[in-house]
Design a protein around this motif. Structure first.
Motif, short mmCIF file in Angstrom:
data_model
loop_
_atom_site.label_atom_id
_atom_site.label_comp_id
_atom_site.label_asym_id
_atom_site.label_seq_id
_atom_site.Cartn_x
_atom_site.Cartn_y
_atom_site.Cartn_z
N VAL A 297 9.52 -2.01 55.39
CA VAL A 297 9.80 -1.14 54.24
C VAL A 297 9.96 0.29 54.72
O VAL A 297 9.18 0.74 55.56
CB VAL A 297 8.62 -1.12 53.23
CG1 VAL A 297 9.07 -0.51 51.92
CG2 VAL A 297 8.02 -2.48 53.05
N VAL A 298 10.92 0.99 54.13
CA VAL A 298 11.10 2.41 54.43
C VAL A 298 10.72 3.21 53.19
O VAL A 298 11.23 2.94 52.10
CB VAL A 298 12.56 2.70 54.83
CG1 VAL A 298 12.81 4.20 54.94
CG2 VAL A 298 12.90 1.98 56.13
N ALA B 58 18.95 1.58 56.59
CA ALA B 58 17.72 0.80 56.40
C ALA B 58 18.00 -0.45 55.58
O ALA B 58 17.62 -1.57 55.95
CB ALA B 58 16.64 1.66 55.72
N LEU B 59 18.69 -0.27 54.45
CA LEU B 59 18.99 -1.40 53.56
C LEU B 59 19.86 -2.43 54.29
O LEU B 59 19.61 -3.64 54.21
CB LEU B 59 19.68 -0.90 52.28
CG LEU B 59 18.80 -0.05 51.35
CD1 LEU B 59 19.66 0.70 50.33
CD2 LEU B 59 17.75 -0.91 50.64
N LYS B 60 20.87 -1.95 55.02
CA LYS B 60 21.74 -2.87 55.76
C LYS B 60 20.98 -3.63 56.83
O LYS B 60 21.31 -4.77 57.16
CB LYS B 60 22.92 -2.11 56.38
CG LYS B 60 23.97 -1.75 55.33
CD LYS B 60 25.06 -0.84 55.88
CE LYS B 60 25.94 -0.33 54.72
NZ LYS B 60 26.65 0.92 55.08
N ALA B 61 19.92 -2.99 57.37
CA ALA B 61 19.10 -3.65 58.39
C ALA B 61 18.06 -4.57 57.75
O ALA B 61 17.17 -5.09 58.43
CB ALA B 61 18.44 -2.61 59.28
N SER C 1 13.43 -3.09 52.79
CA SER C 1 13.32 -2.60 51.42
C SER C 1 13.07 -1.09 51.46
O SER C 1 12.57 -0.57 52.46
CB SER C 1 12.18 -3.30 50.69
OG SER C 1 12.53 -4.63 50.41
N VAL C 2 13.46 -0.43 50.38
CA VAL C 2 13.32 1.02 50.33
C VAL C 2 12.53 1.45 49.10
O VAL C 2 12.76 0.94 48.00
CB VAL C 2 14.71 1.70 50.33
CG1 VAL C 2 14.62 3.17 49.92
CG2 VAL C 2 15.37 1.59 51.71
N ASP D 154 14.60 -4.94 48.32
CA ASP D 154 14.24 -4.18 47.11
C ASP D 154 14.56 -2.70 47.23
O ASP D 154 14.51 -2.14 48.33
CB ASP D 154 12.73 -4.31 46.86
CG ASP D 154 12.36 -5.63 46.23
OD1 ASP D 154 13.23 -6.25 45.59
OD2 ASP D 154 11.20 -6.05 46.36
N LEU D 155 14.85 -2.09 46.08
CA LEU D 155 15.01 -0.63 45.99
C LEU D 155 14.16 -0.17 44.80
O LEU D 155 14.46 -0.50 43.66
CB LEU D 155 16.49 -0.28 45.76
CG LEU D 155 16.83 1.19 45.49
CD1 LEU D 155 16.41 2.07 46.66
CD2 LEU D 155 18.33 1.35 45.21
#
Lengths: 437, 437
Positions: free
Chosen positions: A79-80, A97-100, A103-104, A129-130
């Motif tokens: 998670v970032v 981050a999302l492409k990797a 979740s953000v 997740d976002l």
């Protein structure tokens, strides 16, 4: 889509370690046991990205890095959490981050207001997740109720005080009778306003939040550019005094409405501007740096959410709530809410948005003034709700409150009234909300 | 655990079709398109259980059944929505449903307050969801924020107006100065009180809600029997007048607190009773049938949630929000929140709970009365915060507000003061909340 086995540790990359980031890091450590019990997995900090690692002797040095892209794409990160703010370069980092497959969780209102579609698409493509509860109204659980609790209802209106700085200034002007400039100075001195207060006092911050709220409430993509925005720099001590004398107060509100025209066509109107509201309205008692958001829905009726809209600990509370949700989804499977833009309603321009005006004038103390003024309203098809006249030394004061009309009609009415010979001064013009029509 | 393929239709069994059930059925039909967009699957009514199918000509006859157990275990049912209320036989039905792998959405506060552990266990064993947002404070999104948004925070206090009937009666007493009995009659006449108002006016309804709130807030099993309960039947016009003269008002509150004793040992105290709160407190302005709940958490600070606590449409809004969540979990995989009872804190008896008292007395108008009264407080180790004396025709009025002390110490102080010769009458005794100590 990244497939992960159910896991016992969720590893968090923290971007930014200022006031909020520091609180998040502290709580992740101090509340580790509690958080693990609630999330179903240990939450562990995998790394902290800061611009200058050498400037943070207070943080564990082995976690620090200036290489954000490296951190957010690292294999051991789940998670970032983004607490840097601003649009670029954060947008690129979060897309990476999302492409990797990470979740953000973010508190970034400006980014969400303008780029949520792109971010949600990237999250969807990776099946992650976002979450962004902290982006609007800090600690107040507001986005989750809108996205989830009211998912079976039809929201018609969201109206809120979502900027603490402007609310502090307007509350102080109301309490002291002082003007805008000197109150802003005082707010800066006390730390309630930034050195450059533009984003707050000109309504940019509130407009970003309005865009996010309207998107969620109406299942429609609304960006900051769609929001009609007026700040508080033109609010005068006279405006505040006029409001007070009418049993009202002035607040900077964000107002998101579902509007249905005569042909039954629906649209959304989203705006941020100063408003007079009655002292009896729930939002009028929300003072100082507090935030509150009032929601109307078909079935639920009236709801209000109140709490601290900013600050390290309150914002960290919202971030941690999101983080626990992400961790639960990683442990149990499942996904948080996705973008919901299926309604795709058109955004109504401000000129065509129905509003009500309060108008306070000094006029010549002669017969027939009211008739002249009333004729201008009639010429523009604007209906008057209430009038109050009083004399004072050769000049008379005239207060008019209108019924609903389009903002364009009201604006041109006021423009023309200002040009009447019998009108000596337009003391105050302000939109009115929160009362029976 | 029942494994289901991602699906495009979620089939709902509705138990009970009164005011709330009727609204849920209506909205499921009228909002079908919207709900499908939000849930990711169509929500369809599979059957409606009512006691007497022949008494419901307004409902689709092919859906009606009196065989509840048959309905809740039927293969084509995914979710059971329970709106019957009461503990038996509903408990058995819902356990059957959960064991059969159906998720459950319920508004049943009495059942949840006493049997949530058993229900959660059954839900866990089958890997299904148990949602109950509508059980507390109707339409107000409250349980989801407590269970999810604040999952990363530490809640220290939940204080709320959770019963509309008693709030209506107390608001009316405050507005009119009338006594309790006549105001209750008026409330019954207007439909704000049931024919048998016991559950409301004696605080049973609020106590169930308090148990649910405390369980969620403190991650501890709290049942209705753990809640100290006093109703409003003993609140007099004198109590209300005394409150008013001190800038306060009287509310029936549920109060759930985390208490730490001198040795650092934590416990929870949960109670429902009439309370004086200052007019400046957020909860004092919550009038009529509205509900509001005030939450304090370490990081988030103060939060308040406000809205309609009862009624068909508002309750249906909460039920539908839960239903969409369950449907999303069925479609996407994942689970709603499970029971969180890991903290397992002891429940503190009322006598040992710290409270503050307001005491209003008629006393002899002679010297030394205050000294005698103050001595009784001192004997019990109770510290006085404020005293107000005033004379009126031979008798004097004495008002005392204490600092925090255990409820037992305060109670025995009042008992002994009532026996003093110089005390003519105890006009009003009431606990005080919501002000600085």
């Amino acid at each position: 889509m990244s497939t992960k086995d159910p896991k016992d540790t969720v590893r968090v990359a923290l971007l930014g370690c200022g006031t909020v980031g520091g609180e998040v890091a502290r709580l992740l450590t101090e509340q580790a046991g509690e958080l693990a019990a609630r999330a179903g997995a240990r939450l562990e900090i995998a790394g902290i990205a800061v611009r200058r690692p050498d400037k943070h002797p207070e943080l564990p040095q082995e976690l620090l890095t200036a290489d954000v892209t490296g951190l957010v794409t690292r294999d051991d990160v789940d998670v970032v959490v983004e607490l840097v703010g601003g649009i670029e370069p954060v947008r690129g980092w979060l897309l990476d981050a999302l492409k990797a497959g990470k979740s953000v969780v973010t508190a970034n209102k400006a980014l969400l207001a303008d780029h949520s579609a792109e971010l949600f698409e990237a999250a969807d493509a990776s099946g992650v997740d976002l979450y962004f509860e902290a982006a609007v109204a800090g600690a107040i659980p507001l986005l989750r109720p809108l996205r989830e609790s009211l998912a079976g209802d039809r929201i018609t209106r969201v109206m809120g005080i979502v900027n603490g700085t402007t609310n502090f200034i307007l509350s102080a002007m109301d309490a002291t009778g002082a003007g805008y400039a000197e109150t802003l100075d005082e707010a800066s001195r006390l730390g309630y306003a930034e050195a450059d207060p533009t984003a707050d006092v000109d309504g940019y911050d509130a407009a970003s939040k309005a865009a996010i709220l309207a998107s969620l409430a109406f299942h429609t993509r609304v960006t900051a550019a769609d929001v009609h925005r007026e700040g508080i720099a033109d609010v005068t001590a006279s405006d505040i005094a006029a409001a007070r004398s009418l049993g009202r107060t002035v607040k900077l509100l964000c107002i998101c409405e579902r509007v249905t025209d005569e042909d039954g066509v629906e649209s959304v109107a989203v705006r941020v501007h100063p408003v007079m509201i009655p002292l009896s309205h729930q939002l009028s008692g929300v003072n100082g740096a507090f935030n509150a958001v009032y929601v109307e829905a078909d079935a639920a009726g009236e709801l209000m959410f109140y709490g601290q809209g900013a600050g390290g600990a309150p914002t960290a509370s919202a971030v941690l709530g999101d983080l626990v949700a992400v961790a639960r989804n990683l442990v149990l499977g499942g996904r948080g809410p996705r973008e919901s833009a299926h309604a795709a309603l058109p955004v109504r321009p401000m000129g065509q948005t129905p509003t009500r005006y309060h108008l306070s004038l000094y006029v010549a103390d002669v017969a027939g003034v009211l008739a002249q003024v009333a004729q201008v309203f009639a010429d523009h098809g604007v209906s008057i709700a209430a009038v109050r006249q009083s004399d004072s030394k050769g000049s008379a004061s005239l207060v008019v409150i209108t019924h609903l009309a389009t903002d364009a009609a009201l604006k041109s009415t006021v423009d023309q009234i200002a040009k009447l010979d019998v009108v000596h001064e337009v003391v105050s013009v302000m939109r009115v909300e929160g009362e029976d029509q």
